[in-house]
Design an enzyme around this catalytic site. Sequence first.
Site, PDB file in Angstrom:
ATOM      1  N   SER A   1       0.836  -1.209   0.000  1.00 38.97           N
ATOM      2  CA  SER A   1       0.000   0.000   0.000  1.00 38.97           C
ATOM      3  C   SER A   1       0.866   1.253   0.000  1.00 38.97           C
ATOM      4  O   SER A   1       0.571   2.220  -0.704  1.00 38.97           O
ATOM      5  CB  SER A   1      -0.973   0.001   1.178  1.00 38.97           C
ATOM      6  OG  SER A   1      -0.285  -0.088   2.392  1.00 38.97           O
TER       7      SER A   1
ATOM      8  N   ASP B   1       7.101   2.251   6.253  1.00 33.86           N
ATOM      9  CA  ASP B   1       6.842   1.790   4.885  1.00 33.86           C
ATOM     10  C   ASP B   1       6.936   2.933   3.876  1.00 33.86           C
ATOM     11  O   ASP B   1       7.537   2.782   2.807  1.00 33.86           O
ATOM     12  CB  ASP B   1       5.421   1.208   4.776  1.00 33.86           C
ATOM     13  CG  ASP B   1       5.294  -0.151   5.420  1.00 33.86           C
ATOM     14  OD1 ASP B   1       6.131  -0.465   6.293  1.00 33.86           O
ATOM     15  OD2 ASP B   1       4.379  -0.896   5.054  1.00 33.86           O
TER      16      ASP B   1
HETATM   17  O1  PMV Z   1       2.564  -5.361   7.377  1.00 34.37           O
HETATM   18  P1  PMV Z   1       3.115  -4.010   7.124  1.00 34.37           P
HETATM   19  O2  PMV Z   1       4.175  -3.997   6.045  1.00 34.37           O
HETATM   20  O3  PMV Z   1       2.074  -2.959   6.937  1.00 34.37           O
HETATM   21  O4  PMV Z   1       3.926  -3.593   8.434  1.00 34.37           O
HETATM   22  C1  PMV Z   1       3.295  -3.292   9.647  1.00 34.37           C
HETATM   23  C2  PMV Z   1       4.387  -2.926  10.603  1.00 34.37           C
HETATM   24  C3  PMV Z   1       3.921  -2.522  11.986  1.00 34.37           C
HETATM   25  O5  PMV Z   1       5.099  -2.153  12.694  1.00 34.37           O
HETATM   26  C4  PMV Z   1       3.259  -3.661  12.701  1.00 34.37           C
HETATM   27  C5  PMV Z   1       2.964  -1.337  11.951  1.00 34.37           C
HETATM   28  C6  PMV Z   1       3.603  -0.062  11.419  1.00 34.37           C
HETATM   29  O6  PMV Z   1       2.865   0.754  10.866  1.00 34.37           O
HETATM   30  O7  PMV Z   1       4.810   0.133  11.596  1.00 34.37           O
END
Ligand code: PMV
Length: 328
Positions: A120, A164
């Site tokens: 995303s 991300d």
């Molecule tokens: O699953 P992903 O790539 O959206 O990663 C989530 C990572 C978390 O640390 C659990 C939440 C975040 O926004 O950092």
Amino acid sequence: MTTSSAPGKVYLFGEHAVVYGEPAVPCAIERRARVTAERRDDERVRVQANDLTLDGFAVTWGGETGTRPDVDVPRPLVEAATGYIDGAIEQALDAAGEPAAGFDVTVESDIPLGAGLGSSAAVVVAGIDAATRELGVELSSESLADRAYQVEHDVQDGQASRADTFCSAMGGAVRVRGDDCRRIEDVPTLPFVVGYDGNTGDTGELVAGVRKLKDTYGFAADTIGSIGDLVRTGELALRDGDIEELGRLMDFNHGLLSAVGVSSRSLDTMVWAAREAGALGAKLTGAGGGGCIVALDRTEQTHTALEYTPGCEDAFRAELDGEGVRPE
Ligand code: PMV
């Protein structure tokens, strides 16, 4: 017509703990989302999504942001195509100082959706870049990262960290701690291998589960703190190019993530298949619950082992991508 692409990512270390102000080290990988934006002469938005693991589809909605089309496809896919694209277009209009504009948007992605690989974020980063360029404006990678974070933050009800979106915009290995985000320079070659079980974890639910454990048990809070300590140790190993140590720390990180309840049987199975094949280390990546693991292996052994592991739907090598968002 303007096309931009942005990479997905794996977490070398630090997911979940990053939500509580600990550092994390995500790394961009050579799997990209490509978004094409073409201005329309009305104010509607038409999105066509291809290759998003699930079947492709096209929707048109529009005029006002906030409205959602009524289509019969799984919620994460609709959100990817509408919530994220809607947000990306709003950001592009704001950046260009335009009150309104309609677009035909095409999304093509080779990043599995909702699998911990930052699909995303890559769509949002590439979407903002494509739409702003289409409006004649060019934003810096930092500004794209910031605007993409606002979109993720809104769509994910304030649960998202900057990891991300910053990683996807900048490329390479990055360090994220709260609002403090930077690129890590001179990283060694990281021989990533990814295993994907074909499942999707619910990030919101998983984050809420960890928060509850942390609030209930002091030792769960300590576990989050330990992940932070591990990340700081990992940063030194990264600086020294000590791949063996990085592998050991990945194994440890997976254990700590299991302790706070975010692994799953299929993720554990893939992690153990990688370790038994001789990987230097292996861990789940992202929110967990299902999705992907990442291993380090210079040889082909882990890749081959994962291909034959029951429950592993796809396995691939994923080189570190030093380039973030870029025009295509
Ligand atoms: O699953 P992903 O790539 O959206 O990663 C989530 C990572 C978390 O640390 C659990 C939440 C975040 O926004 O950092």
